[in-house]
Design a protein around this motif. Structure first.
Motif, PDB file in Angstrom:
ATOM      1  N   GLN B 179       0.806  -1.222   0.000  1.00 37.36           N
ATOM      2  CA  GLN B 179       0.000   0.000   0.000  1.00 37.36           C
ATOM      3  C   GLN B 179       0.845   1.282   0.000  1.00 37.36           C
ATOM      4  O   GLN B 179       0.324   2.371   0.243  1.00 37.36           O
ATOM      5  CB  GLN B 179      -0.996   0.006   1.162  1.00 37.36           C
ATOM      6  N   CYS B 180       2.138   1.143  -0.289  1.00 36.99           N
ATOM      7  CA  CYS B 180       3.000   2.329  -0.395  1.00 36.99           C
ATOM      8  C   CYS B 180       3.385   2.567  -1.850  1.00 36.99           C
ATOM      9  O   CYS B 180       3.605   1.612  -2.602  1.00 36.99           O
ATOM     10  CB  CYS B 180       4.300   2.117   0.392  1.00 36.99           C
ATOM     11  N   ILE B 181       3.494   3.835  -2.234  1.00 39.43           N
ATOM     12  CA  ILE B 181       4.166   4.159  -3.491  1.00 39.43           C
ATOM     13  C   ILE B 181       5.654   4.304  -3.201  1.00 39.43           C
ATOM     14  O   ILE B 181       6.058   5.046  -2.296  1.00 39.43           O
ATOM     15  CB  ILE B 181       3.608   5.442  -4.140  1.00 39.43           C
ATOM     16  N   VAL B 222       4.512  -3.439  -3.275  1.00 38.37           N
ATOM     17  CA  VAL B 222       4.191  -2.010  -3.130  1.00 38.37           C
ATOM     18  C   VAL B 222       3.063  -1.643  -4.088  1.00 38.37           C
ATOM     19  O   VAL B 222       2.852  -2.301  -5.107  1.00 38.37           O
ATOM     20  CB  VAL B 222       5.423  -1.113  -3.395  1.00 38.37           C
ATOM     21  N   HIS B 223       2.356  -0.576  -3.744  1.00 32.76           N
ATOM     22  CA  HIS B 223       1.239  -0.127  -4.584  1.00 32.76           C
ATOM     23  C   HIS B 223       1.731   0.278  -5.967  1.00 32.76           C
ATOM     24  O   HIS B 223       1.019   0.111  -6.956  1.00 32.76           O
ATOM     25  CB  HIS B 223       0.538   1.064  -3.928  1.00 32.76           C
ATOM     26  N   GLY B 224       2.917   0.863  -6.022  1.00 32.99           N
ATOM     27  CA  GLY B 224       3.450   1.278  -7.308  1.00 32.99           C
ATOM     28  C   GLY B 224       4.899   1.669  -7.179  1.00 32.99           C
ATOM     29  O   GLY B 224       5.363   2.035  -6.092  1.00 32.99           O
ATOM     30  N   ILE B 225       5.611   1.595  -8.310  1.00 31.56           N
ATOM     31  CA  ILE B 225       7.007   2.025  -8.385  1.00 31.56           C
ATOM     32  C   ILE B 225       7.040   3.220  -9.326  1.00 31.56           C
ATOM     33  O   ILE B 225       6.512   3.148 -10.435  1.00 31.56           O
ATOM     34  CB  ILE B 225       7.913   0.892  -8.895  1.00 31.56           C
ATOM     35  N   PHE B 243       4.301  10.295  -2.362  1.00 36.04           N
ATOM     36  CA  PHE B 243       5.150   9.108  -2.323  1.00 36.04           C
ATOM     37  C   PHE B 243       5.336   8.737  -0.854  1.00 36.04           C
ATOM     38  O   PHE B 243       5.568   9.609  -0.008  1.00 36.04           O
ATOM     39  CB  PHE B 243       6.525   9.380  -2.946  1.00 36.04           C
ATOM     40  N   ASP B 244       5.245   7.434  -0.576  1.00 34.77           N
ATOM     41  CA  ASP B 244       5.400   6.991   0.817  1.00 34.77           C
ATOM     42  C   ASP B 244       6.860   6.766   1.174  1.00 34.77           C
ATOM     43  O   ASP B 244       7.262   6.971   2.312  1.00 34.77           O
ATOM     44  CB  ASP B 244       4.610   5.696   1.017  1.00 34.77           C
TER      45      ASP B 244
END
Lengths: 333, 333
Positions: B179-181, B222-225, B243-244
């Motif tokens: 759930q982190c970018i 992760v939610h996205g890279i 961004f996380d």
């Protein structure tokens, strides 16, 4: 006639409607964002679709309903294909045909939207005979509206013609993919399967990035690798000339319909991500809208030795030389 | 006193000067862009520095001179450290010390700038006792100005307080890095050396991306890279909460000085990219400005079971568990 049964005048009217609709839908997205920022709306929640990174919010659904209703009212005979209503169906079949069809992603970059990273947008494509002829992409947090209509050029915010640099439009670099910005996405298929899509993508990315001479001769030493988390905006920035190459597998027709209209009208090329065996000599096929496999090259002008199209095709082959075939499919495409 | 020998009032004055300077420098960047777009300027050229992807344009140098002259005139006793004047020197030593120093990147994201991808910016940091206390980052094409001064909060365009979501500020996800970018850059070291920096980065990226249970338990899903091609803007978006996690090796103090000031003032955490052997229990060290190794976590609020800081530190350890040590060094840091 410019697009099937439509006159240019009819297309112009549909285009004006689409631009207005894109702005209104983007404003709706921004309203929700403002409510989250000022605390008047509940914290963002989302539901998972295929897996933990494939998500949908109430906003996606509300904006799709807003767009669908507006289109049904204005053009009751046109077909409508939207990501969220499609995703709720049982089939994964490709549903476009010869009929005039609106192909919509109400919110592309949903992950970015939930995190308030500005790279999210509305994407509105109008497709005739399977060819996107009108495209509107609006990223409201950045106030960037990309649009095009067959025969009318491609534009940023209706005032800057795309590509941005056009006096003259530069050819593709002689040593492409070197000196190119390569845009790509990690995507939603994260399965750690040997030779699965994620690993094939990564192998391809690394080939594009590595120094010349590296990777057993496949090193492309691109200027940079960019991943925005929005296929739609990747295509928009390729049309703008900011990204030289966009290579992607796995996204869907509503992610690319508007972007393809804008890219083609700007003078870009789009074909399949998957290299044929004879990539050095094969003819470059036109993109298939529902193929889920896309390779786009930015608009390019002529050099002393090549036409713009020749430099684009050369770049396609240099990408194909370095990337793996990806495995995405669907019935009916 | 808030920052070494400066009163808050003195800092406020320096801050106002820095914001004004950032806007003017950004406007200068945009003037050059407009000249390229309207064709009144010659096509963009650049020179290579360390390799084919490490480039500098005349604009980088002109904007640095503009900023340096303005600072020398206003604050003749302050030290100045700018990317381009530093790069022309012979030493790679870390030159910051206890003196008040302006740490400047006149144009971060030079590759983006040459391609007119909007993710380029001016970065102006003011550092006292090795701690960035004022930061201004201005991305003029997007009209996004990020700024902060010790004691005055962090801001977008001087009107939206950062992080954007603050009623309440969300804690880090319970299952972070899920759930982190995750923001990261491929960087300029493209050598295809087994276990070299490029391959260590890629191994780390893949661990962060892969499904839970994949990569021998290191999969982070992760939610996205995201890769923007600007370390400075990566940090700005981390301060914004978009961004996380930002993890990076290889950039320099002028790339991060302003961003660190903004991130810390927004409530973020920044430490070393390189995991210690006892990453599960080691104390989390404060970032070293000249270390070239950075791991930033977005501002986080408390949950029912953790303070915001605890959730940030938990996230640091979960990143350290999944990333490789990178090999960047320099004398004097």
């Amino acid at each position: 006639m410019p697009a099937g049964k439509f006159t240019q005048d009819e297309l112009d009217q549909i285009y004006a409607f689409a631009v207005d609709l894109g702005r209104k839908a983007g404003d709706l997205l921004m309203e929700r964002v403002e409510q989250r920022i000022d605390g008047s709306d509940a914290p963002q929640t989302f539901e998972e679709k295929e897996n933990a990174v494939d998500i949908v919010t109430q906003t996606d659904e509300d904006v799709e309903v807003f767009i669908r209703d507006a289109i049904h009212t204005k053009y009751p005979t046109h077909k409508f294909l939207g990501e969220e209503s499609y995703a709720k169906g049982e089939s994964r079949e490709y549903l476009l045909d010869a009929q005039p069809t609106w192909c919509i992603d109400p919110l592309d970059g949903t992950v970015n939207y939930t995190h308030l990273f500005p790279m999210y947008c509305v994407s509105i494509g109008f497709v005739v005979d399977n060819l996107p002829v009108i495209g509107v992409i609006y990223a409201p947090f950045q106030n960037q509206l990309f649009s095009a209509c067959n025969g009318r050029g491609a534009w940023l915010n209706e005032k800057r013609r795309l590509p941005l640099i056009r006096n003259p439009i530069p050819p593709m670099p002689a040593n492409a993919p070197s000196q190119c910005i390569f845009s790509c996405e990690w995507g939603k298929d994260r399965r750690d399967i040997p030779d699965g899509n994620m690993h094939r993508k990564i192998e391809s990315f690394v080939n594009m990035a590595a120094e010349i001479g590296g990777r057993e001769g496949k090193g492309g030493m691109v200027h940079g690798i960019r991943s925005l988390g929005s296929a739609t905006l990747d295509l928009a920035y390729t049309a703008m000339g900011s990204f030289d190459i966009w290579w992607e597998g796995g996204c869907w027709e509503w992610d690319v319909a508007a972007g393809i209209a804008i890219l083609l009208e700007a003078g870009g090329l789009i074909t399949s991500a998957n290299p044929p065996d004879d990539f050095d000599t094969a003819s470059i096929p036109d993109v298939k809208l529902g193929s889920r496999l896309y390779l786009a090259i930015r608009p390019a002008g002529p050099s002393a030795t090549e036409s713009g199209r020749e430099s684009q095709e050369r770049t396609v082959r240099e990408v194909w030389r370095r990337v793996r075939q990806l495995s995405y499919s669907r019935p009916g495409a």
